[in-house]
Design a protein around this motif. Structure first.
Motif, PDB file in Angstrom:
ATOM      1  N   LEU A 132       0.811  -1.220   0.000  1.00 52.72           N
ATOM      2  CA  LEU A 132       0.000   0.000   0.000  1.00 52.72           C
ATOM      3  C   LEU A 132       0.846   1.273   0.000  1.00 52.72           C
ATOM      4  N   LEU A 133       2.017   1.221   0.630  1.00 52.54           N
ATOM      5  CA  LEU A 133       2.905   2.393   0.646  1.00 52.54           C
ATOM      6  C   LEU A 133       3.366   2.739  -0.771  1.00 52.54           C
ATOM      7  N   THR A 134       3.830   1.715  -1.492  1.00 53.94           N
ATOM      8  CA  THR A 134       4.304   1.945  -2.865  1.00 53.94           C
ATOM      9  C   THR A 134       3.136   2.342  -3.766  1.00 53.94           C
ATOM     10  N   LEU A 135       1.984   1.734  -3.547  1.00 57.98           N
ATOM     11  CA  LEU A 135       0.783   2.077  -4.321  1.00 57.98           C
ATOM     12  C   LEU A 135       0.415   3.546  -4.117  1.00 57.98           C
ATOM     13  N   ASN A 136       0.512   4.028  -2.877  1.00 59.02           N
ATOM     14  CA  ASN A 136       0.261   5.445  -2.583  1.00 59.02           C
ATOM     15  C   ASN A 136       1.245   6.338  -3.342  1.00 59.02           C
ATOM     16  N   ALA A 137       2.513   5.920  -3.364  1.00 55.28           N
ATOM     17  CA  ALA A 137       3.546   6.712  -4.040  1.00 55.28           C
ATOM     18  C   ALA A 137       3.275   6.776  -5.546  1.00 55.28           C
ATOM     19  N   LEU A 138       2.905   5.641  -6.140  1.00 59.22           N
ATOM     20  CA  LEU A 138       2.652   5.605  -7.590  1.00 59.22           C
ATOM     21  C   LEU A 138       1.390   6.394  -7.944  1.00 59.22           C
ATOM     22  N   THR A 139       0.388   6.343  -7.066  1.00 62.18           N
ATOM     23  CA  THR A 139      -0.853   7.086  -7.314  1.00 62.18           C
ATOM     24  C   THR A 139      -0.605   8.594  -7.219  1.00 62.18           C
ATOM     25  N   ALA A 140       0.325   8.989  -6.360  1.00 60.84           N
ATOM     26  CA  ALA A 140       0.601  10.421  -6.160  1.00 60.84           C
ATOM     27  C   ALA A 140       1.558  10.993  -7.213  1.00 60.84           C
ATOM     28  N   SER A 141       2.228  10.119  -7.971  1.00 58.79           N
ATOM     29  CA  SER A 141       3.338  10.571  -8.824  1.00 58.79           C
ATOM     30  C   SER A 141       2.925  10.861 -10.267  1.00 58.79           C
ATOM     31  N   ASP A 142       3.754  11.704 -10.898  1.00 54.56           N
ATOM     32  CA  ASP A 142       3.604  11.944 -12.343  1.00 54.56           C
ATOM     33  C   ASP A 142       4.385  10.908 -13.134  1.00 54.56           C
ATOM     34  N   ALA A 143       5.449  10.376 -12.512  1.00 49.26           N
ATOM     35  CA  ALA A 143       6.318   9.443 -13.227  1.00 49.26           C
ATOM     36  C   ALA A 143       7.055   8.558 -12.230  1.00 49.26           C
ATOM     37  N   VAL A 144       7.677   7.493 -12.765  1.00 50.38           N
ATOM     38  CA  VAL A 144       8.421   6.580 -11.908  1.00 50.38           C
ATOM     39  C   VAL A 144       9.777   6.262 -12.534  1.00 50.38           C
ATOM     40  N   ILE A 145      10.810   6.268 -11.690  1.00 50.97           N
ATOM     41  CA  ILE A 145      12.138   5.808 -12.108  1.00 50.97           C
ATOM     42  C   ILE A 145      12.323   4.411 -11.519  1.00 50.97           C
ATOM     43  N   ILE A 146      12.752   3.465 -12.355  1.00 46.90           N
ATOM     44  CA  ILE A 146      12.952   2.086 -11.893  1.00 46.90           C
ATOM     45  C   ILE A 146      14.445   1.756 -11.943  1.00 46.90           C
ATOM     46  N   PRO A 147      15.110   1.705 -10.777  1.00 49.32           N
ATOM     47  CA  PRO A 147      16.514   1.299 -10.778  1.00 49.32           C
ATOM     48  C   PRO A 147      16.631  -0.215 -11.012  1.00 49.32           C
ATOM     49  N   ILE A 148      17.584  -0.608 -11.856  1.00 49.08           N
ATOM     50  CA  ILE A 148      17.804  -2.028 -12.153  1.00 49.08           C
ATOM     51  C   ILE A 148      19.282  -2.330 -11.953  1.00 49.08           C
ATOM     52  N   LEU A 181      14.182   3.635 -16.998  1.00 55.50           N
ATOM     53  CA  LEU A 181      14.829   2.547 -16.278  1.00 55.50           C
ATOM     54  C   LEU A 181      16.280   2.964 -16.068  1.00 55.50           C
ATOM     55  N   LEU A 182      16.748   2.843 -14.839  1.00 52.13           N
ATOM     56  CA  LEU A 182      18.098   3.304 -14.504  1.00 52.13           C
ATOM     57  C   LEU A 182      18.979   2.112 -14.161  1.00 52.13           C
ATOM     58  N   LEU A 183      20.023   1.895 -14.942  1.00 49.87           N
ATOM     59  CA  LEU A 183      20.946   0.791 -14.674  1.00 49.87           C
ATOM     60  C   LEU A 183      21.925   1.208 -13.578  1.00 49.87           C
ATOM     61  N   THR A 184      21.992   0.393 -12.510  1.00 47.99           N
ATOM     62  CA  THR A 184      22.829   0.749 -11.360  1.00 47.99           C
ATOM     63  C   THR A 184      23.862  -0.352 -11.089  1.00 47.99           C
ATOM     64  N   PHE A 209      17.542   5.138 -19.325  1.00 42.53           N
ATOM     65  CA  PHE A 209      18.371   6.347 -19.234  1.00 42.53           C
ATOM     66  C   PHE A 209      19.726   6.106 -19.888  1.00 42.53           C
ATOM     67  N   GLU A 210      20.254   7.132 -20.533  1.00 41.90           N
ATOM     68  CA  GLU A 210      21.608   7.024 -21.101  1.00 41.90           C
ATOM     69  C   GLU A 210      22.643   6.899 -19.979  1.00 41.90           C
ATOM     70  N   THR A 211      22.402   7.601 -18.886  1.00 37.25           N
ATOM     71  CA  THR A 211      23.323   7.537 -17.742  1.00 37.25           C
ATOM     72  C   THR A 211      23.258   6.156 -17.098  1.00 37.25           C
ATOM     73  N   ILE A 212      24.423   5.595 -16.818  1.00 39.70           N
ATOM     74  CA  ILE A 212      24.511   4.324 -16.093  1.00 39.70           C
ATOM     75  C   ILE A 212      25.280   4.594 -14.801  1.00 39.70           C
ATOM     76  N   ILE A 213      24.749   4.123 -13.668  1.00 43.28           N
ATOM     77  CA  ILE A 213      25.408   4.348 -12.375  1.00 43.28           C
ATOM     78  C   ILE A 213      26.414   3.224 -12.126  1.00 43.28           C
ATOM     79  N   GLN A 214      27.678   3.592 -12.051  1.00 43.91           N
ATOM     80  CA  GLN A 214      28.728   2.586 -11.905  1.00 43.91           C
ATOM     81  C   GLN A 214      28.966   2.238 -10.440  1.00 43.91           C
TER      82      GLN A 214
END
Length: 255
Positions: A132-148, A181-184, A209-214
């Motif tokens: 429910l916490l994550t659901l609240n965050a997604l409902t409140a947001s304009d967008a989502v970043i997914i770290p992978i 999607l953010l590659l980490t 994302f073009e940026t990759i987190i090393q």
């Protein structure tokens, strides 16, 4: 008008909090006004920005309960232009307490709607679950970043998260976008890391994302000093990666 971005993945250890804290700090030094909302009972984003978690009296728990206003919950941090709504371990109880409430998925949305004019970006650090916490965050947001994470099980669970996002779009928030999607935790010396990058880019092309987190030792050290990587070691690879991500997000949203 500010943009609300959730940073979500139900897998733990993929770099959600690292991304939340350091992206907030990077946007801040690029002169954007940022609010970070810690919506994870582990409260790592709170301690990662130098706030004493045990001393938190009002935060995301009271915000979701609607027993305090968003303005009551905001604390300034040691990062330029970055404020935070902190978390505390009591946030663990929120899912049980909200379960009987009407419109329980909209509690966060209602609580922070009035903040969009105050900040350029509002980032929400989500818990490692699809509750429910994550659901609240997604409902409140304009967008989502997914770290992978660039590791073997990287894509496991991604399908489940994307299905959750689809159902949120259908039922609660038709305007929810995937920011990217953010590659980490990328290690260029490992063949596996390179394979994961290729796989993700092949399947999701423009969404990545073009940026990759090393992988970066300094990134791992910074939270133990209660500092973002920008404050801790601005010359490090980690700082340069997150500044690059912040610039990518700004240029995408200023178009």
């Amino acid at each position: 008008m500010g943009k609300i971005i959730a940073i979500a993945n139900q897998k733990g250890g993929v770099g959600k909090t690292t991304t939340s804290v350091n992206l907030a700090a990077s946007l801040g030094v690029l002169e954007k006004k940022v609010l970070l909302i810690d919506a994870d009972p582990q409260a790592n984003a709170t301690s990662g920005l130098g706030i004493d978690v045990d001393a938190v009296e009002v935060g995301s728990y009271q915000l979701l309960e609607h027993t305090a206003t968003s303005k009551d919950c905001i604390i300034s941090t040691n990062s330029p232009n970055v404020d935070i709504i902190p978390a505390h371990i009591d946030l663990v109880a929120i899912e049980i307490e909200l379960v009987d409430k009407e419109e329980r998925e909209y509690m966060l949305k209602k609580a922070i709607e009035n903040l969009k004019d105050t900040y350029d970006y509002i980032l929400i650090d989500c818990a490692p679950s699809l509750g429910l916490l994550t659901l609240n965050a997604l409902t409140a947001s304009d967008a989502v970043i997914i770290p992978i994470q660039c590791e073997y099980f990287a894509l496991e669970g991604l399908g489940k998260l994307l299905n959750t996002i689809k159902s949120v779009q259908k039922i609660h928030n038709e305007n929810l976008d995937i920011e990217g999607l953010l590659l980490t935790m990328f290690d260029s010396r490992l063949r596996l890391s390179n394979q994961v990058v290729e796989e993700v880019q092949k399947h999701f092309n423009d969404m990545v994302f073009e940026t990759i987190i090393q992988r970066n030792v300094r990134l791992g050290e910074a939270p133990s000093f209660g500092e973002s990587i920008i404050n801790y070691d601005v010359g490090s690879k980690g700082a340069s990666n997150y500044l690059s991500l912040a610039k990518e997000i700004i240029s995408k949203n200023d178009m």
